[in-house]
Design an enzyme around this catalytic site. Structure first.
Site, PDB file in Angstrom:
ATOM      1  N   MET A  34       0.847  -1.202   0.000  1.00 42.44           N
ATOM      2  CA  MET A  34       0.000   0.000   0.000  1.00 42.44           C
ATOM      3  C   MET A  34       0.882   1.251   0.000  1.00 42.44           C
ATOM      4  O   MET A  34       0.427   2.331   0.379  1.00 42.44           O
ATOM      5  CB  MET A  34      -0.931  -0.010   1.213  1.00 42.44           C
ATOM      6  CG  MET A  34      -1.906  -1.186   1.186  1.00 42.44           C
ATOM      7  SD  MET A  34      -3.425  -0.890   2.094  1.00 42.44           S
ATOM      8  CE  MET A  34      -2.819  -0.624   3.741  1.00 42.44           C
ATOM      9  N   ALA A  36       4.053   3.919   0.991  1.00 43.58           N
ATOM     10  CA  ALA A  36       4.768   4.381   2.197  1.00 43.58           C
ATOM     11  C   ALA A  36       5.861   3.369   2.517  1.00 43.58           C
ATOM     12  O   ALA A  36       5.962   2.847   3.633  1.00 43.58           O
ATOM     13  CB  ALA A  36       3.811   4.585   3.369  1.00 43.58           C
ATOM     14  N   LEU A  37       6.679   3.106   1.514  1.00 42.44           N
ATOM     15  CA  LEU A  37       7.600   1.972   1.576  1.00 42.44           C
ATOM     16  C   LEU A  37       8.742   2.192   2.561  1.00 42.44           C
ATOM     17  O   LEU A  37       9.277   3.291   2.690  1.00 42.44           O
ATOM     18  CB  LEU A  37       8.167   1.704   0.180  1.00 42.44           C
ATOM     19  CG  LEU A  37       7.113   1.381  -0.891  1.00 42.44           C
ATOM     20  CD1 LEU A  37       7.792   1.113  -2.231  1.00 42.44           C
ATOM     21  CD2 LEU A  37       6.238   0.202  -0.488  1.00 42.44           C
ATOM     22  N   GLU A  39      12.152  -0.265   4.711  1.00 40.36           N
ATOM     23  CA  GLU A  39      13.117  -1.348   4.455  1.00 40.36           C
ATOM     24  C   GLU A  39      12.459  -2.733   4.469  1.00 40.36           C
ATOM     25  O   GLU A  39      12.948  -3.652   3.822  1.00 40.36           O
ATOM     26  CB  GLU A  39      14.261  -1.300   5.482  1.00 40.36           C
ATOM     27  CG  GLU A  39      15.358  -0.321   5.113  1.00 40.36           C
ATOM     28  CD  GLU A  39      16.032  -0.630   3.767  1.00 40.36           C
ATOM     29  OE1 GLU A  39      16.365  -1.797   3.515  1.00 40.36           O
ATOM     30  OE2 GLU A  39      16.213   0.306   2.970  1.00 40.36           O
ATOM     31  N   HIS A  41       9.522  -3.510   3.243  1.00 40.43           N
ATOM     32  CA  HIS A  41       9.023  -3.716   1.880  1.00 40.43           C
ATOM     33  C   HIS A  41      10.183  -4.034   0.931  1.00 40.43           C
ATOM     34  O   HIS A  41      10.071  -4.890   0.060  1.00 40.43           O
ATOM     35  CB  HIS A  41       8.292  -2.459   1.374  1.00 40.43           C
ATOM     36  CG  HIS A  41       7.069  -2.087   2.166  1.00 40.43           C
ATOM     37  ND1 HIS A  41       6.975  -0.918   2.888  1.00 40.43           N
ATOM     38  CD2 HIS A  41       5.891  -2.722   2.351  1.00 40.43           C
ATOM     39  CE1 HIS A  41       5.794  -0.854   3.468  1.00 40.43           C
ATOM     40  NE2 HIS A  41       5.114  -1.927   3.172  1.00 40.43           N
ATOM     41  N   GLN A  65     -10.380  -2.571   2.359  1.00 39.15           N
ATOM     42  CA  GLN A  65      -9.945  -3.276   3.563  1.00 39.15           C
ATOM     43  C   GLN A  65      -9.952  -2.360   4.784  1.00 39.15           C
ATOM     44  O   GLN A  65      -9.467  -2.732   5.846  1.00 39.15           O
ATOM     45  CB  GLN A  65      -8.585  -3.943   3.349  1.00 39.15           C
ATOM     46  CG  GLN A  65      -7.424  -2.986   3.190  1.00 39.15           C
ATOM     47  CD  GLN A  65      -6.180  -3.704   2.713  1.00 39.15           C
ATOM     48  OE1 GLN A  65      -6.141  -4.247   1.609  1.00 39.15           O
ATOM     49  NE2 GLN A  65      -5.155  -3.722   3.542  1.00 39.15           N
ATOM     50  N   LYS A 153       5.185 -10.221   8.915  1.00 48.30           N
ATOM     51  CA  LYS A 153       4.702  -9.161   9.813  1.00 48.30           C
ATOM     52  C   LYS A 153       3.171  -9.241   9.937  1.00 48.30           C
ATOM     53  O   LYS A 153       2.600  -9.039  11.001  1.00 48.30           O
ATOM     54  CB  LYS A 153       5.151  -7.812   9.242  1.00 48.30           C
ATOM     55  CG  LYS A 153       4.352  -6.599   9.638  1.00 48.30           C
ATOM     56  CD  LYS A 153       4.727  -6.148  11.023  1.00 48.30           C
ATOM     57  CE  LYS A 153       4.157  -4.803  11.409  1.00 48.30           C
ATOM     58  NZ  LYS A 153       2.835  -4.471  10.972  1.00 48.30           N
ATOM     59  N   GLN A 157      -2.630 -12.536   7.616  1.00 51.83           N
ATOM     60  CA  GLN A 157      -2.868 -12.217   6.196  1.00 51.83           C
ATOM     61  C   GLN A 157      -2.123 -13.207   5.297  1.00 51.83           C
ATOM     62  O   GLN A 157      -2.688 -13.731   4.325  1.00 51.83           O
ATOM     63  CB  GLN A 157      -2.396 -10.789   5.938  1.00 51.83           C
ATOM     64  CG  GLN A 157      -2.322 -10.397   4.483  1.00 51.83           C
ATOM     65  CD  GLN A 157      -1.990  -8.930   4.322  1.00 51.83           C
ATOM     66  OE1 GLN A 157      -2.846  -8.079   4.510  1.00 51.83           O
ATOM     67  NE2 GLN A 157      -0.748  -8.612   3.998  1.00 51.83           N
ATOM     68  N   SER A 189       6.721  -0.532  10.189  1.00 49.69           N
ATOM     69  CA  SER A 189       5.354  -0.439   9.686  1.00 49.69           C
ATOM     70  C   SER A 189       5.114   0.988   9.216  1.00 49.69           C
ATOM     71  O   SER A 189       5.606   1.936   9.832  1.00 49.69           O
ATOM     72  CB  SER A 189       4.364  -0.766  10.813  1.00 49.69           C
ATOM     73  OG  SER A 189       3.061  -0.346  10.436  1.00 49.69           O
TER      74      SER A 189
HETATM   75  P1  AMP Z   1       1.576  -2.872   3.579  1.00 48.57           P
HETATM   76  O1  AMP Z   1       1.971  -1.923   2.527  1.00 48.57           O
HETATM   77  O2  AMP Z   1       1.892  -2.404   4.956  1.00 48.57           O
HETATM   78  O3  AMP Z   1       0.188  -3.397   3.419  1.00 48.57           O
HETATM   79  O4  AMP Z   1       2.509  -4.133   3.422  1.00 48.57           O
HETATM   80  C1  AMP Z   1       2.847  -4.673   2.182  1.00 48.57           C
HETATM   81  C2  AMP Z   1       3.619  -5.944   2.415  1.00 48.57           C
HETATM   82  O5  AMP Z   1       4.791  -5.643   3.179  1.00 48.57           O
HETATM   83  C3  AMP Z   1       2.837  -6.990   3.223  1.00 48.57           C
HETATM   84  O6  AMP Z   1       3.100  -8.278   2.681  1.00 48.57           O
HETATM   85  C4  AMP Z   1       3.408  -6.841   4.604  1.00 48.57           C
HETATM   86  O7  AMP Z   1       3.321  -8.020   5.373  1.00 48.57           O
HETATM   87  C5  AMP Z   1       4.853  -6.510   4.284  1.00 48.57           C
HETATM   88  N1  AMP Z   1       5.506  -5.848   5.418  1.00 48.57           N
HETATM   89  C6  AMP Z   1       5.034  -4.780   6.125  1.00 48.57           C
HETATM   90  N2  AMP Z   1       5.887  -4.489   7.130  1.00 48.57           N
HETATM   91  C7  AMP Z   1       6.902  -5.387   7.069  1.00 48.57           C
HETATM   92  C8  AMP Z   1       8.093  -5.612   7.839  1.00 48.57           C
HETATM   93  N3  AMP Z   1       8.392  -4.862   8.884  1.00 48.57           N
HETATM   94  N4  AMP Z   1       8.910  -6.619   7.480  1.00 48.57           N
HETATM   95  C9  AMP Z   1       8.608  -7.409   6.393  1.00 48.57           C
HETATM   96  N5  AMP Z   1       7.506  -7.240   5.629  1.00 48.57           N
HETATM   97  C10 AMP Z   1       6.664  -6.255   5.960  1.00 48.57           C
END
Ligand code: AMP
Length: 282
Positions: A34, A36-37, A39, A41, A65, A153, A157, A189
């Site tokens: 989503m 806001a990348l 490390e 990601h 969601q 994380k 999901q 996060s």
């Molecule tokens: P998001 O953009 O937060 O929905 O996350 C996108 C993907 O990145 C999802 O598969 C998350 O599980 C993964 N992700 C988010 N935070 C972390 C993290 N700290 N370490 C590894 N993967 C992550």
């Protein structure tokens, strides 16, 4: 030498690019995000590159969601910074569809997930996994990847999506990636940006409490007692509310089974920010 990934916003162009890669015999990995990348990601992108020839990163803040009272409007959006970050990594293409592209007028289908989706997050965010499953199913059929990478994380999901792919015979493999943490243990996060300085100092207690809980279970403490102790520890540290800290079967997310690996999963509020985390108990 790094090369800027191409940004694609139209489904037709995405499909043409993927079809061309597949016709050359290249494998394609998808990393759904989503934006806001951070490390964490980028770890997923690196893992994707180690497993496939081409990497597509999708960036889409999925309205379906979020419940109406949740943080959809204030969720961080920073596409140009994200593109810059991905330029330093291994992504080949960024799929950044508009909401109208994903959910055109008349869109009326929603995937309903049971099994691993029951309980935990669903007790507090009942709309959540239906929204995630629906958007991921769309992303899979748009990109047609050979594999898709998701972070541990978001362990529930990851488990729900493995189940969906198995149940619906979707022709791709779901691969999990370890959680990237700050030096003090806090899981990276996009929502950590909401934390005040004071909350940020308290936040790593969640991971520490899960570690202590896992260590307790390994040395023979009953799972209920160990997870209750973790809840008490985070409340004592200043968290506002624990939605759940629970030990589950690591594969099915059903109740713990003797001799099966366990996972402890947690969601807790620090002020107005909801943090989730989890840990394996080997
Ligand atoms: P998001 O953009 O937060 O929905 O996350 C996108 C993907 O990145 C999802 O598969 C998350 O599980 C993964 N992700 C988010 N935070 C972390 C993290 N700290 N370490 C590894 N993967 C992550």
């Amino acid at each position: 030498m790094t090369q800027q990934p191409m940004i694609v916003i139209e489904l037709q162009s995405l499909r043409a690019w993927v079809a061309n890669e597949h016709s050359k015999g290249a494998t394609v990995a998808l990393v759904p995000t989503m934006g806001a990348l951070h490390e964490g990601h980028l770890d997923l992108v690196r893992l994707a590159k180690s497993k496939a020839d081409r990497v597509v990163v999708s960036i889409f803040v999925n309205p379906r969601q979020f419940a109406p009272h949740e943080d959809f409007d204030r969720y961080p959006r920073q596409l140009s910074a994200d593109v810059e970050r991905l330029g330093q990594g291994a992504a080949d293409l960024i799929w950044s569809p508009s909401t109208a592209e994903m959910y055109p007028a008349g869109f009326a289908t929603r995937i309903e997930v049971g099994g691993a989706a029951l309980g935990l997050e669903t007790d507090f965010r009942p709309h959540f996994f239906g929204g995630v499953a629906t958007v991921c199913c769309k992303l899979f059929s748009q990109v047609m990847p050979d594999i898709a990478i998701f972070g541990e994380k978001d362990y529930q999901q990851l488990t729900v999506l493995k189940q969906m792919v198995r149940d619906l015979n979707l022709p791709l493999e779901i691969v999990g990636a370890p959680t990237r943490r700050e030096a003090d243990g806090l899981a990276l996060s996009s929502r950590n940006a909401y934390l005040s300085a004071e909350e940020r100092a308290i936040a790593p207690i969640l991971h520490r409490a899960l570690e202590a809980s896992a260590a307790g279970i390994r040395s023979g403490t009953d799972t209920d007692a160990a997870t209750k102790a973790a809840s008490a520890a985070v409340m004592l540290a200043g968290f506002a509310k624990v939605d759940y800290i629970a030990a589950r079967d690591a594969v099915t997310l059903g109740p713990p089974q003797l001799g099966h690996p366990l996972r402890i999963l947690a969601a807790a509020w620090l002020g107005k920010t909801r943090l989730i985390d989890n840990i394996g108990v080997a």
